[in-house]
Design an enzyme around this catalytic site. Structure first.
Site, mmCIF file in Angstrom:
data_model
loop_
_atom_site.group_PDB
_atom_site.id
_atom_site.type_symbol
_atom_site.label_atom_id
_atom_site.label_comp_id
_atom_site.label_asym_id
_atom_site.label_seq_id
_atom_site.Cartn_x
_atom_site.Cartn_y
_atom_site.Cartn_z
ATOM 1 C CD GLU A 1 -2.498 3.323 -5.502
ATOM 2 O OE1 GLU A 1 -3.527 2.814 -6.019
ATOM 3 O OE2 GLU A 1 -1.598 2.647 -4.997
ATOM 4 N NE ARG B 1 -4.225 -1.496 0.097
ATOM 5 C CZ ARG B 1 -4.302 -2.532 -0.733
ATOM 6 N NH1 ARG B 1 -3.303 -2.768 -1.580
ATOM 7 N NH2 ARG B 1 -5.355 -3.317 -0.738
ATOM 8 C CG HIS C 1 -2.639 -0.646 -7.217
ATOM 9 N ND1 HIS C 1 -3.163 0.026 -6.142
ATOM 10 C CD2 HIS C 1 -2.624 -1.958 -6.855
ATOM 11 C CE1 HIS C 1 -3.453 -0.835 -5.171
ATOM 12 N NE2 HIS C 1 -3.138 -2.042 -5.595
#
Length: 332
Positions: A267, A238, A286
């Site tokens: 993000e 994360r 990601h």
């Protein structure tokens, strides 16, 4: 009996036919997540929500969903969902655990190798027409074989990384909230150490711990100061586990040699982020679970959870199973 109503917050890489057989399904077709205001309006009218990590499913949203029977997330993590609020409303929350272990471990290893051997820099160098001849000191990087690898967090993905590292004859250190069984340590060839020792001795440090209050900005200025100047950091967990400002300072000052990250805070990473100016940092969007097979399986698991919740059955992969302990719930 009226057909159930379902909102899916993004196009999924699988066939929705079996869900459409039992529910009226609306899919958000945009590339970006539905705005919160849209999601708030939709949840007032639906029985089931299939969401992603990019969707903010907070207390307000859960409380206005008066007909909401199930929340199903296509992800392992669920820190975007207010689980206590859902539990209070006796709404089971589903997720997709276990399925992305190897895909994420594969990407972690790809990032580690790419950072060590400066693959992205080499590609840019070549495309820019800078490759003129073979040079003895061009784009030198550290050996992976025989190096020391530090794994922060030793769940399924951390253990999968250790199995890959054995093939490179690495010394493997790990730190975790709980130490593993000695037999597992022996079979994987790993050594349990304190976090500070891992930082001081590792050539590569890879993060595989969940995001929590304890791990928020776990990597900041003090931690980078402990690492070797030649060390490379990998993060496929994360983004908020790493302080972005501290990472920039560590990379730009040479406090550590490089990093490769698949997650950022926030993000997506802002286009004006100073991190994007660094040559010694690789950033991917990601894509840890982004193999065709893994994403399809995740989508099908999320649909399994959603269908079970709509039918009043126990979710196969439930985050808050305590909702089933309440006598008189709608699912009984």
């Amino acid at each position: 009996m009226p057909q159930a109503r379902v909102f899916v917050t993004r196009r999924l890489p699988t066939d929705l036919q079996r869900l459409q057989e039992i529910a009226n399904v609306e899919v958000w077709m945009g590339r970006e997540p539905p705005p919160y205001e849209v999601l708030l309006a939709k949840v007032r009218e639906i029985d089931g929500l299939l969401c992603l990590l990019t969707d903010q499913v907070d207390r307000q949203l859960i409380e206005v969903g008066m007909s909401l029977k199930v929340i199903s997330q296509m992800a392992v993590g669920y820190d975007n969902i207010d689980i206590p609020a859902a539990t209070t409303r006796q709404i089971p929350v589903g997720h997709t655990p276990g399925v992305l272990t190897d895909a994420t471990a594969d990407l972690t290893w790809a990032l580690l190798m790419a950072a060590a051997r400066r693959v992205v820099e080499g590609d840019r160098f070549t495309r820019a027409g800078e490759w003129r001849t073979w040079e003895p000191d061009l784009l030198l990087g550290p050996n992976v074989t025989g190096a020391t690898l530090g794994i922060v967090g030793f769940g399924r993905i951390g253990q999968a990384i250790a199995r890959r590292a054995k093939g490179f004859n690495m010394r493997i250190l790990y730190t975790s909230r709980h130490r593993c069984d000695p037999e597992l340590e022996q079979s994987l060839g790993v050594e349990f150490v304190k976090f500070e020792q891992l930082l001081q001795e590792s050539d590569f440090v890879t993060i595989h711990t969940p995001l929590s209050d304890d791990t928020y900005h776990l990597f900041g200025e003090p931690q980078f100061a402990l690492m070797k100047p030649s060390a490379i950091l990998i993060n496929t967990a994360r983004g908020a586990i790493v302080d972005s400002d501290a990472l920039y300072q560590a990379l730009s000052s040479g406090e550590i040699a490089g990093a490769a990250i698949d997650v950022t805070e926030p993000e997506p990473i802002p286009i004006d982020s100073p991190l994007l100016t660094l040559d010694n940092l690789i950033i991917t969007p990601h894509i840890g679970s982004a193999s065709c097979q893994t994403r399809e399986k995740m989508a099908n698991m999320a649909i399994d959870n959603l269908i079970a919740g709509l039918k009043g059955e126990r979710l196969p992969y439930c985050v808050n199973p305590e909702v089933y302990d309440v006598v008189g719930g709608w699912w009984l």
